[in-house]
Design an enzyme around this catalytic site. Structure first.
Site, PDB file in Angstrom:
ATOM      1  N   CYS A   1       0.841  -1.200   0.000  1.00  0.00           N
ATOM      2  CA  CYS A   1       0.000   0.000   0.000  1.00  0.00           C
ATOM      3  C   CYS A   1       0.877   1.253   0.000  1.00  0.00           C
ATOM      4  CB  CYS A   1      -0.898  -0.014   1.241  1.00  0.00           C
ATOM      5  SG  CYS A   1      -2.043   1.397   1.309  1.00  0.00           S
TER       6      CYS A   1
ATOM      7  N   ASP B   1       0.475   3.740   1.761  1.00  0.00           N
ATOM      8  CA  ASP B   1       0.493   4.296   3.121  1.00  0.00           C
ATOM      9  C   ASP B   1       1.928   4.551   3.583  1.00  0.00           C
ATOM     10  OD1 ASP B   1       0.513   4.280   6.088  1.00  0.00           O
ATOM     11  OD2 ASP B   1      -1.621   3.901   5.862  1.00  0.00           O
TER      12      ASP B   1
ATOM     13  N   ARG C   1       3.278   4.778   6.296  1.00  0.00           N
ATOM     14  CA  ARG C   1       3.774   4.047   7.476  1.00  0.00           C
ATOM     15  C   ARG C   1       4.265   2.649   7.119  1.00  0.00           C
ATOM     16  NH1 ARG C   1      -1.813   4.795  10.530  1.00  0.00           N
ATOM     17  NH2 ARG C   1      -2.431   4.180   8.420  1.00  0.00           N
TER      18      ARG C   1
ATOM     19  N   HIS D   1      -2.125  -4.042   5.176  1.00  0.00           N
ATOM     20  CA  HIS D   1      -1.832  -3.589   6.541  1.00  0.00           C
ATOM     21  C   HIS D   1      -3.091  -3.196   7.299  1.00  0.00           C
ATOM     22  CE1 HIS D   1      -2.320   0.850   5.887  1.00  0.00           C
ATOM     23  NE2 HIS D   1      -2.205   0.453   4.633  1.00  0.00           N
TER      24      HIS D   1
ATOM     25  N   CYS E   1      -5.773   0.606   7.291  1.00  0.00           N
ATOM     26  CA  CYS E   1      -5.598   1.043   5.906  1.00  0.00           C
ATOM     27  C   CYS E   1      -6.724   2.008   5.513  1.00  0.00           C
ATOM     28  CB  CYS E   1      -5.584  -0.176   4.976  1.00  0.00           C
ATOM     29  SG  CYS E   1      -5.370   0.268   3.238  1.00  0.00           S
TER      30      CYS E   1
HETATM   31 ZN   LIG Z   1      -3.308   1.164   3.065  1.00  0.00          ZN
END
Ligand SMILES: [Zn+2]
Length: 209
Positions: A42, A44, A46, A98, A101
């Protein structure tokens, strides 16, 4: 002065620090690109794979998008898989989802619009297919359940890509994996073990869908 000047300064001191420790580092880096892993994750911020895996970034070939989707008509993702397998000869493809999300939560809360709505359509279909299972759970539990099942679904999409099918037919050593990362603990979990052939990919599909 540009607001991003600080970033350029950080880059300069990063490169300088590495060169003072290892003068040939960038020369060697420019001469070789042989990552062992393809990571499909993803976007994302993090969930950067080199950080989670504590590996130098040059060891991981990376494709990331919202909610780690693998669409068979996405030329970008399919090209990455093709290049990673055919040219870079990676040994492993990891699809990693994850917890927490934003893409998964947006689908659960039906808050998607515009291009994201289109992009996450398969995730909405998946949500509908397990609506009964999701009914009683909290938002957090539902998002973990859907994120995990989404990983399994995207793993099956990787496995059915022409590139992976051909690699297995040619007897190449290539395994596909489905993992989930818990942002609240920092821990990765292997959901499916090693998928190393069309037969093991079919068994996963049979078990889940
Ligand atoms: Zn995500």
């Amino acid at each position: 002065m540009s607001e991003l000047h600080e970033l350029l300064c950080r880059n300069f001191s990063w490169a300088d620090k590495i060169k003072s420790r290892s003068p040939d580092f960038f020369k060697n880096l420019s001469e070789r690109h042989r990552p062992k892993y393809l990571w499909i994750g993803c976007s994302d911020s993090r969930t950067a794979p080199d950080r989670l895996l504590d590996l130098p970034s040059e060891q991981i070939f990376v494709h990331r998008n919202i909610a780690n989707m693998v669409h068979s008509d996405d030329a970008s993702c399919m090209s990455v898989i093709q290049y990673a397998v055919d040219q870079l000869k990676v040994d492993h493809i990891v699809v990693c989802g994850h917890s927490h999300c934003g893409g998964v939560r947006a689908v659960l809360e039906e808050q998607t619009s515009g291009p994201i709505d289109q992009w996450l359509k398969p995730l909405s279909v998946l949500k509908t297919s397990i609506a009964g299972k999701l009914k009683q759970a909290s938002l957090n539990e539902r998002s973990v359940t859907l994120a995990e099942l989404n990983v399994v679904k995207q793993v099956t999409n990787v496995c059915k890509s022409a590139t992976v099918q051909t690699a297995w037919e040619m007897g190449e050593k290539l395994s596909v994996h489905g993992w989930i990362f818990d942002v609240s603990t920092g821990i990765l979990k292997d959901l499916l073990g090693d998928i190393t052939s069309a037969r093991s990919a079919a068994a996963v599909k049979e078990q889940y869908f």
